[in-house]
Every structure is written in structure tokens, then in C-alpha cells.
Design a protein around this motif. Structure first.
Motif, PDB file in Angstrom:
ATOM      1  N   GLU A  53      46.933  34.890  34.744  1.00 37.35           N
ATOM      2  CA  GLU A  53      47.037  34.743  36.193  1.00 37.35           C
ATOM      3  C   GLU A  53      45.694  35.161  36.795  1.00 37.35           C
ATOM      4  O   GLU A  53      45.205  36.249  36.498  1.00 37.35           O
ATOM      5  CB  GLU A  53      48.163  35.656  36.686  1.00 37.35           C
ATOM      6  N   SER A  54      45.099  34.306  37.619  1.00 33.62           N
ATOM      7  CA  SER A  54      43.836  34.641  38.276  1.00 33.62           C
ATOM      8  C   SER A  54      44.128  35.520  39.486  1.00 33.62           C
ATOM      9  O   SER A  54      44.981  35.174  40.308  1.00 33.62           O
ATOM     10  CB  SER A  54      43.118  33.363  38.711  1.00 33.62           C
ATOM     11  N   ILE A  55      43.421  36.654  39.567  1.00 34.48           N
ATOM     12  CA  ILE A  55      43.637  37.586  40.679  1.00 34.48           C
ATOM     13  C   ILE A  55      42.301  38.090  41.207  1.00 34.48           C
ATOM     14  O   ILE A  55      41.294  38.091  40.499  1.00 34.48           O
ATOM     15  CB  ILE A  55      44.524  38.792  40.277  1.00 34.48           C
ATOM     16  N   TYR A  56      42.324  38.541  42.464  1.00 33.27           N
ATOM     17  CA  TYR A  56      41.193  39.217  43.084  1.00 33.27           C
ATOM     18  C   TYR A  56      41.756  40.467  43.731  1.00 33.27           C
ATOM     19  O   TYR A  56      42.713  40.398  44.506  1.00 33.27           O
ATOM     20  CB  TYR A  56      40.524  38.341  44.147  1.00 33.27           C
ATOM     21  N   ILE A  57      41.193  41.626  43.422  1.00 34.47           N
ATOM     22  CA  ILE A  57      41.642  42.891  44.008  1.00 34.47           C
ATOM     23  C   ILE A  57      40.556  43.395  44.944  1.00 34.47           C
ATOM     24  O   ILE A  57      39.373  43.395  44.599  1.00 34.47           O
ATOM     25  CB  ILE A  57      41.943  43.936  42.912  1.00 34.47           C
ATOM     26  N   GLY A  58      40.967  43.830  46.137  1.00 33.54           N
ATOM     27  CA  GLY A  58      40.021  44.343  47.107  1.00 33.54           C
ATOM     28  C   GLY A  58      40.628  45.439  47.960  1.00 33.54           C
ATOM     29  O   GLY A  58      41.797  45.799  47.806  1.00 33.54           O
ATOM     30  N   GLU A  59      39.828  45.956  48.864  1.00 32.38           N
ATOM     31  CA  GLU A  59      40.289  46.972  49.807  1.00 32.38           C
ATOM     32  C   GLU A  59      39.823  46.573  51.191  1.00 32.38           C
ATOM     33  O   GLU A  59      38.832  45.861  51.325  1.00 32.38           O
ATOM     34  CB  GLU A  59      39.794  48.367  49.416  1.00 32.38           C
ATOM     35  N   ALA A  60      40.556  47.034  52.191  1.00 30.50           N
ATOM     36  CA  ALA A  60      40.199  46.686  53.565  1.00 30.50           C
ATOM     37  C   ALA A  60      40.583  47.803  54.511  1.00 30.50           C
ATOM     38  O   ALA A  60      41.628  48.432  54.351  1.00 30.50           O
ATOM     39  CB  ALA A  60      40.919  45.399  53.981  1.00 30.50           C
ATOM     40  N   GLU A  61      39.732  48.018  55.493  1.00 25.41           N
ATOM     41  CA  GLU A  61      40.055  48.966  56.556  1.00 25.41           C
ATOM     42  C   GLU A  61      41.113  48.365  57.469  1.00 25.41           C
ATOM     43  O   GLU A  61      41.973  49.061  57.983  1.00 25.41           O
ATOM     44  CB  GLU A  61      38.791  49.294  57.349  1.00 25.41           C
ATOM     45  N   ASP A  62      41.036  47.042  57.667  1.00 28.31           N
ATOM     46  CA  ASP A  62      41.997  46.293  58.480  1.00 28.31           C
ATOM     47  C   ASP A  62      42.293  45.012  57.709  1.00 28.31           C
ATOM     48  O   ASP A  62      41.455  44.109  57.649  1.00 28.31           O
ATOM     49  CB  ASP A  62      41.383  45.990  59.847  1.00 28.31           C
ATOM     50  N   PHE A 138      42.866  48.839  35.666  1.00 28.61           N
ATOM     51  CA  PHE A 138      44.177  48.482  35.105  1.00 28.61           C
ATOM     52  C   PHE A 138      44.260  46.975  34.857  1.00 28.61           C
ATOM     53  O   PHE A 138      44.705  46.522  33.809  1.00 28.61           O
ATOM     54  CB  PHE A 138      45.317  48.894  36.029  1.00 28.61           C
ATOM     55  N   ALA A 139      43.840  46.190  35.840  1.00 25.47           N
ATOM     56  CA  ALA A 139      43.924  44.730  35.732  1.00 25.47           C
ATOM     57  C   ALA A 139      42.997  44.202  34.635  1.00 25.47           C
ATOM     58  O   ALA A 139      43.375  43.300  33.882  1.00 25.47           O
ATOM     59  CB  ALA A 139      43.588  44.077  37.072  1.00 25.47           C
ATOM     60  N   ALA A 140      41.792  44.766  34.537  1.00 21.57           N
ATOM     61  CA  ALA A 140      40.840  44.312  33.521  1.00 21.57           C
ATOM     62  C   ALA A 140      41.361  44.582  32.112  1.00 21.57           C
ATOM     63  O   ALA A 140      41.032  43.847  31.173  1.00 21.57           O
ATOM     64  CB  ALA A 140      39.485  44.986  33.724  1.00 21.57           C
ATOM     65  N   ALA A 141      42.181  45.611  31.964  1.00 21.87           N
ATOM     66  CA  ALA A 141      42.740  45.951  30.650  1.00 21.87           C
ATOM     67  C   ALA A 141      43.958  45.095  30.309  1.00 21.87           C
ATOM     68  O   ALA A 141      44.427  45.115  29.171  1.00 21.87           O
ATOM     69  CB  ALA A 141      43.122  47.430  30.620  1.00 21.87           C
ATOM     70  N   ASN A 142      44.472  44.339  31.273  1.00 21.29           N
ATOM     71  CA  ASN A 142      45.662  43.522  31.068  1.00 21.29           C
ATOM     72  C   ASN A 142      45.242  42.112  30.649  1.00 21.29           C
ATOM     73  O   ASN A 142      44.618  41.393  31.428  1.00 21.29           O
ATOM     74  CB  ASN A 142      46.485  43.477  32.354  1.00 21.29           C
ATOM     75  N   PRO A 143      45.582  41.695  29.434  1.00 23.63           N
ATOM     76  CA  PRO A 143      45.148  40.373  28.955  1.00 23.63           C
ATOM     77  C   PRO A 143      45.783  39.202  29.720  1.00 23.63           C
ATOM     78  O   PRO A 143      45.348  38.066  29.558  1.00 23.63           O
ATOM     79  CB  PRO A 143      45.584  40.369  27.485  1.00 23.63           C
TER      80      PRO A 143
END
Length: 183
Positions: A53-62, A138-143
């Protein structure tokens, strides 16, 4: 070695009775609910038979403002701009018949060296960034995941840049960063 367990769960963002899919318009309820700090994940829905599954993880103030920048990146943004890059990636997935859904991380409160992390502290930038990076690890370690997050120095890129330098520039770099002799 001691172990630290960080309990978290990804919750799909729901708006107007269903999941929020890129690049849907925001409802008033969506704006009211998600106009807050968050650690989030864009997830490309799998096709039948897909193993990753292709994912992008990020953070946001808003989170609302962050999503809006991905939906409508500035026309003048350079190619390396994350908003422009993600917009193109997601648009290409959509053209291929895929859906891109938004999830938000729900973190169970925990302490690390006496410092509290949890839903009530996600507004603190450094804690939010720390959580983002932990979830990326965590995500990078998940194949089963393929990360869409940019890698600042992909393997081989530094060598490619060095090989493109003129000989005199390469010699200057070698002289500047050559280890000093201990004697």
C-alpha cells in the motif's frame, strides 16, 4: 535493553458520511473538526491482489490548511515542492482509477523520559514532528507499505552529484574534507 511501546491507530477521516478522498471539497463540519494539529497519512487504496500500500505520512499545525496546500499547490512551486509533488502523485493514482484516502493518527498517551506525549500535546511542534518520525520508522519497517515520503539523499544520488563536478571542484572538496593526519 528496555522497550517502548507506542500505541496508535490510524482513523480514516470521515466527512459527510464517508471517507475523505483526495481532492474532495471540505464541508463546514470537516473544517470545524480538522482545523487542528495532527499527524496524518495519505493512503492509496489497494487494488485487488496488491501486496503493498502506498502511503505518505506527515504532520500539520492545521490539517485543513495542509490538505488545501496539497490540493492546490502554487503554480510557481518548483519540482521539489512537497505539495506539488504529492498533488502530481495523487492525481496520477486517481487517473489510474485509484482512490487516495486521508487518515489521522490517534496516539495513546505515553511518557518518554518524563515528557508526556498524547492527543493533548500534539499542538507542540517538536512533539508532533517526533511522532511523525516515529510513525515513519514503523511504516518503513512494514513490508506491506511503500513510503511516498521524499528521501533527501537517495542512495547513489550523492555519488552522481560528485561525479558531475569538474575535476578542480572535486579536488577542492577532497582537500577541504580530507581527514587530518594524527601526527
Amino acid at each position: 535493553m528496555s522497550q517502548l511501546a507506542i500505541n496508535h491507530q490510524w482513523r480514516t477521516v470521515v466527512t459527510a458520511g464517508g471517507p475523505y478522498y483526495f481532492p474532495a471539497r471540505f464541508t463546514a463540519d470537516f473544517r470545524q473538526t480538522f482545523c487542528r494539529p495532527a499527524v496524518y497519512r495519505w493512503r492509496v487504496m489497494q487494488n485487488e491482489g496488491d501486496t503493498t500500500e502506498s502511503i505518505y505520512i506527515g504532520e500539520a499545525e492545521d490539517l485543513v490548511r495542509r490538505i488545501q496546500r496539497v490540493i492546490t499547490p502554487p503554480q510557481t512551486a518548483k519540482g521539489g515542492n512537497t505539495n506539488k509533488r504529492l498533488n502530481k502523485i495523487f492525481t496520477d493514482f486517481i487517473r489510474a482509477g485509484r482512490k487516495v484516502v486521508l487518515d489521522v493518527a490517534e496516539i495513546e498517551p505515553f511518557e518518554l523520559n518524563g515528557i508526556r506525549f498524547g492527543r493533548d500535546t500534539i499542538g507542540e511542534r517538536f512533539k508532533r514532528c517526533a511522532l511523525e518520525n516515529i510513525l515513519l520508522v514503523f511504516a518503513a519497517a512494514n513490508p506491506h507499505y511503500k513510503l511516498l515520503n521524499a528521501v533527501l539523499d537517495p542512495p547513489g544520488k550523492s555519488l552522481e552529484v560528485l561525479q558531475a563536478l569538474p575535476a578542480y571542484k572535486l579536488r577542492e572538496l577532497v582537500q577541504r574534507y580530507k581527514p587530518k593526519s594524527p601526527c
